[in-house]
Design a protein around this motif. Sequence first.
Motif, PDB file in Angstrom:
ATOM      1  N   ALA A  32       0.829  -1.199   0.000  1.00  0.00           N
ATOM      2  CA  ALA A  32       0.000   0.000   0.000  1.00  0.00           C
ATOM      3  C   ALA A  32       0.868   1.254   0.000  1.00  0.00           C
ATOM      4  O   ALA A  32       2.010   1.252   0.444  1.00  0.00           O
ATOM      5  N   THR A  33       0.333   2.350  -0.512  1.00  0.00           N
ATOM      6  CA  THR A  33       1.026   3.620  -0.429  1.00  0.00           C
ATOM      7  C   THR A  33       0.908   4.139   0.994  1.00  0.00           C
ATOM      8  O   THR A  33       0.175   3.615   1.832  1.00  0.00           O
ATOM      9  N   ASP A  34       1.609   5.233   1.281  1.00  0.00           N
ATOM     10  CA  ASP A  34       1.582   5.798   2.623  1.00  0.00           C
ATOM     11  C   ASP A  34       0.169   6.203   3.031  1.00  0.00           C
ATOM     12  O   ASP A  34      -0.181   6.185   4.204  1.00  0.00           O
ATOM     13  N   ASP A  35      -0.642   6.580   2.060  1.00  0.00           N
ATOM     14  CA  ASP A  35      -1.991   7.043   2.364  1.00  0.00           C
ATOM     15  C   ASP A  35      -2.960   5.902   2.634  1.00  0.00           C
ATOM     16  O   ASP A  35      -4.046   6.128   3.153  1.00  0.00           O
ATOM     17  N   GLY A  36      -2.601   4.672   2.288  1.00  0.00           N
ATOM     18  CA  GLY A  36      -3.486   3.536   2.488  1.00  0.00           C
ATOM     19  C   GLY A  36      -4.551   3.458   1.412  1.00  0.00           C
ATOM     20  O   GLY A  36      -4.604   4.276   0.496  1.00  0.00           O
ATOM     21  N   PRO A  37      -5.418   2.442   1.517  1.00  0.00           N
ATOM     22  CA  PRO A  37      -6.437   2.238   0.491  1.00  0.00           C
ATOM     23  C   PRO A  37      -7.336   3.456   0.311  1.00  0.00           C
ATOM     24  O   PRO A  37      -7.696   4.139   1.264  1.00  0.00           O
ATOM     25  N   LYS A  38      -7.694   3.709  -0.959  1.00  0.00           N
ATOM     26  CA  LYS A  38      -8.560   4.832  -1.293  1.00  0.00           C
ATOM     27  C   LYS A  38      -9.829   4.304  -1.943  1.00  0.00           C
ATOM     28  O   LYS A  38      -9.818   3.302  -2.631  1.00  0.00           O
ATOM     29  N   LYS A  39     -10.895   5.029  -1.742  1.00  0.00           N
ATOM     30  CA  LYS A  39     -12.163   4.645  -2.346  1.00  0.00           C
ATOM     31  C   LYS A  39     -12.377   5.433  -3.628  1.00  0.00           C
ATOM     32  O   LYS A  39     -12.061   6.618  -3.706  1.00  0.00           O
ATOM     33  N   GLY A  40     -12.918   4.730  -4.638  1.00  0.00           N
ATOM     34  CA  GLY A  40     -13.222   5.392  -5.895  1.00  0.00           C
ATOM     35  C   GLY A  40     -12.346   4.894  -7.028  1.00  0.00           C
ATOM     36  O   GLY A  40     -11.413   4.123  -6.835  1.00  0.00           O
ATOM     37  N   GLY A  41     -12.670   5.351  -8.211  1.00  0.00           N
ATOM     38  CA  GLY A  41     -11.869   5.004  -9.377  1.00  0.00           C
ATOM     39  C   GLY A  41     -12.438   3.833 -10.155  1.00  0.00           C
ATOM     40  O   GLY A  41     -13.222   3.024  -9.645  1.00  0.00           O
TER      41      GLY A  41
END
Length: 609
Positions: free
Chosen positions: A53-62
């Motif tokens: 994962a990136t530093d920001d963690g999972p993202k919603k959308g896309g």
Amino acid sequence: MLKHFKHRFALLILVLMVGMILAACNKDGDAKPTDNNEPDSTEVDENKDGDEATDDGPKKGGTITGAMYSAPTGMFNPIFYEEAYEANILDFTHEGLVTQNDKLEFIPSLAEKWELNDDQTEVTFFLKEGVKWHDGEAFTADDVVYTYKAMSDPEYENAGGVRVNYVAPLLGYEAYQSGETDTFEGVVADGDYKVTFKFAEPNVSPLYYASFPIIPEHIFGSMAVKDIPEAAESKEPGKVIGTGPFKFTDMVEREQYILDRNDDYWQGAPLLDSIVWKVIAQSVMIGLLEKGEIDFVASPGGIAPADHDIVADFGNIKIIEQADFGYQLMGFKLNHRTTADVDSGTINPDNWVPNKKLSDPKVRQAIAHAVNRQGLVGSGHGEGLLHGRGQPINSPIAQQMWAYDESAATSYDYDVEKAKSILDELGYVDANGDGFREDPDGNEWVLNLDYPTGNELRERSAPIIQSDLEKAGIKVNLRQPAEMSVYVPGLTNDNTDWDLYLIGWSLSSTDPDPSGLWATRAGYNFSRWNSPTSEELMQKAVKAPEAFDQDFRKEVYAEWQKHFSEELPALLLYAQNSLWAYNDRIQGIKVLPQSMYQDSHEWWVNDAE
């Protein structure tokens, strides 16, 4: 009414399968419906459970876009679908009671746990509560009972259903299927969230039979089974209802298929907004992959072996390479069905018409020696269609499976002189000096070779095989390839002049039992092979109590593999490596031996806004 042989394991699909990994023989007309060796190699940068994962963690959308090189034929009902392109949709929309992990062990899905009785004649499942269908209705035990009852219905096979291998071992199947009784004993509900599968005999793989994707009783229960294939609920986006993480919401037929997030998914709403499938010519896939116009290429086939090194140099693409659960073959049409049987949907070997052009196993063995299978595979130095990323095989059991035994099968090495010698001895000689052999009665001997479009490697194989056979004096009529939507019905009906056919099978990852493809009355037995010895061995290999001993089963399957390779209802061309590729913007992918589609509700893209 004919009694049906108890088919055991498919292959799903179809392509020709499956994914529905567990259901298919299919896939691809590459049906789906395994291998005793470890995967040849795995090239992938992420950890075992998925991308870092990136530093920001999972993202919603896309939205992500996948590519497949043939369009689905249009059947989006699990109990009636036949090939891999349809399964690419169904893998995301429908689910079974159990699924598999990376060790191919059964794990809970719609069922949270199960109990087996002592002799394995019954398995009781305790279902997850709170699961909803895409239309908001509750998922219950009645849906499980209905699914298996529909596949046991007297009208099921005549309507085009081929998944009888999942229901034939159930208690009372033959009586219910034949119409002798209207009581279905095989799957019984006890309340809304408890359901028991009952088998006529102790069963060596009860969880396999209970793994089929479930369809909603409230949608189909009021329909006659014969009407289900043509119902809008089996074909049209917005009306296809499952329990899976994505809903099939829209399509431009033969071009694009759209899956949108199921916000009420029982494992939590997916992170992605949608998954779009596009039908893309294989020749342009990698260019679109590099540009980011498509995000992943997986089943069936993945990227072409010739493109591996090119794609490996793309900075934004990850490749997963491992041995495929399946193979490509050239089948021999040993028998043809009558037009009357085709019209009625009957598979009755008593009525089959032998194909005299291929009826002698020695003729088929000669043809096998005349095909340069290693030449098709190549050595890995830019040679062959596979560039060395695969291997010829002689056994139709997947290489990853414990039952696979290459040494038990006859190996048909490329030997044109041996092929010629066998045919000479059988009386197939060139009597008129035109360079091609006549049959022993002096008649012209021409073999028709049919094959489908879509799979570029298979399309390129056809003229190579024609050339190989002509070097042995065998005249081949290479017919115009047909799209899968046309090819599969012709292959299934087989009341015409087909002799040789090309197809790919994706095999079941659950058990090595080959009867779903090679039992006499199996719908996918396109060769119409009718061998009492084969039937006896396949039944022996799953009959308790001896079959509870895996070593016993392995010995029986070794004998069956030997028999198959001698009878040769099909020449196995090669098992190629799966070459799946995806853009590294996609996170959360879990790589299993048979799929990369597991837990798609956890997929996310690192550029989502």
